[in-house]
Structure formats: structure tokens, C-alpha cells
Write a protein that holds these residues in place. Structure first.
Motif: not given
Lengths: 113, 113
Positions: A25-28, A65-73
């Protein structure tokens, strides 16, 4: 603009292997992220929810998994079975409340016997 | 297991006619939603409803659309004057508490001719 991206290509894997699906995801800045399963002609079925302060969540053969730095799950199904064949959707909450979640386009998983 | 029930499962209507799609959410849930999915596309948010009022609505949810919870158990979506592009699967969903995810109904397939 805000985007949720899932692999648009179908994912084919052999029965018994681990399937890994990606949601970017981007800009979220989501407060939490959900994963759903959708079979053709049916409504989405809730699988797992992971919050922004959680790194990993498990339920039976499923792991998120949820990586808020990479903006990826990442969504993993271990020991996959043909019955796992479906489209898997990630959905993001933007507000931390319950006004709505926004869905990605989904990834179609085919588990080959 | 509790279910969200939607009726009818399929509705065919003439362009310009009014339709009402009906939903019975899970009885102890407090948050209610309508989503739609055009064939082959992603699940799109229409509207959320809490405490007898709309919490949020999307750009799709224009003046032709309205929602109502008339009696404490039913939750309806009305389209006043249907257009061809309203043809889609409409899903009702409800959620109860933080961390529970959404429970979706099986959908109403609306065909506008």
C-alpha cells in the motif's frame, strides 16, 4: 494518490507447499489490515486482522505479517490444499474506527493436486 | 455460526426503476456496510452506518442511493432510479467489536436492463 496493490497475476502452487501472497500500500497509514477469502459468486469471508503495532498473527495454517515501514503485508498458507484455491483480498482500515475498509484487487490462488 | 442474510439473491430490473436490496445483519452487531462488486472488478465501498446514521459514504453513493434501518433488524439499500452501470453484486456486511473483522452476506446480483 492512495493505492492498495496485490499480485494481479494468479498464483499457482503445488499442494503441500506454502503459498505467499503480497499486499502493498502507498500513502496510507492504516490502523489495521484484514485478509479475506472470496470464492466465485460469494461474499468475502474474514480470515485475519492484524494491527499496526503487531508484526505477525497466526491462525491454524495461516500467517500474516505487517511491516508498516515497508508498507507491506504478507499472507502465508502453509501445507496448502486444493480447497484453499480462491481469491484472497487484503483490506485496509484508514481511520482506526469502523467507517470502512478499502479492498485491494485480490490475488487468485490455485493449489494444484 | 451467525450469518448476514441478503435478499433477493438475484434481481433484474428495468433501467429507471427503483430497487430495494434487503439485509439482515448479525443481531448484536453495531456497524453496517454496503459494498458492491462489478463483475471482474474489486470490492468497492458504498456506505457505512452506525447509530442510525451514515458514518461515511463513497463518491459512488450519490443522491440516487439511500440506506435505512427501519426496524432494528433489517438494513436496506435503495437505488431510486437504476442505471445500466448499477449492475453489480451488492454485498451487505456487519461488524461487532474491534478486531472482529466484517461478516459479509452472500450478495444480491442486480442486473439492470
Amino acid at each position: 494518490s492512495q493505492k492498495i496493490e496485490q499480485n494481479s497475476e494468479a498464483l499457482n502452487i503445488q499442494e503441500g507447499k506454502t503459498a505467499t501472497l503480497t499486499c502493498n500500500y502507498t500513502n496510507y497509514s492504516p490502523a489495521y489490515l484484514q485478509w479475506y477469502r472470496q470464492d466465485p459468486g460469494r461474499g468475502p469471508v474474514f480470515l485475519l486482522l492484524i494491527r499496526e503495532n503487531e508484526k505477525e498473527k497466526r491462525k491454524e495454517r495461516l500467517k500474516v505479517t505487517f511491516d508498516t515501514t515497508l508498507k507491506q503485508s504478507l499472507f502465508h498458507i502453509t501445507a496448502s490444499q486444493p480447497a484453499d484455491s480462491a481469491t484472497y483480498l487484503c483490506a485496509l482500515d484508514l481511520t482506526g474506527g469502523y467507517q470502512k475498509v478499502t479492498f485491494g484487487t485480490g490475488t487468485k490462488l490455485q493449489v494444484i493436486p | 455460526e451467525p450469518e448476514v442474510t441478503q435478499t433477493p439473491s438475484h434481481q433484474v430490473t428495468q433501467m429507471g426503476q427503483e430497487v430495494i436490496l434487503r439485509c439482515v445483519p448479525i443481531s448484536n452487531h453495531l456497524y453496517f456496510y454496503w459494498y458492491r462488486q462489478i463483475l471482474g472488478q474489486k470490492v468497492e465501498f458504498l456506505v457505512s452506518f452506525y447509530n442510525n446514521e451514515i458514518s461515511e459514504k463513497s463518491e459512488i453513493f450519490d443522491d440516487q442511493f439511500s440506506v435505512e434501518r427501519p426496524d432494528g433488524s433489517n438494513f436496506t439499500l435503495k437505488i431510486r432510479s437504476t442505471k445500466l452501470e448499477d449492475s453489480a453484486m451488492y454485498f451487505c456486511a456487519s461488524s461487532g467489536a474491534q478486531g472482529a473483522g466484517y461478516t459479509f452476506g452472500s450478495g444480491t446480483r442486480l442486473t439492470v436492463v
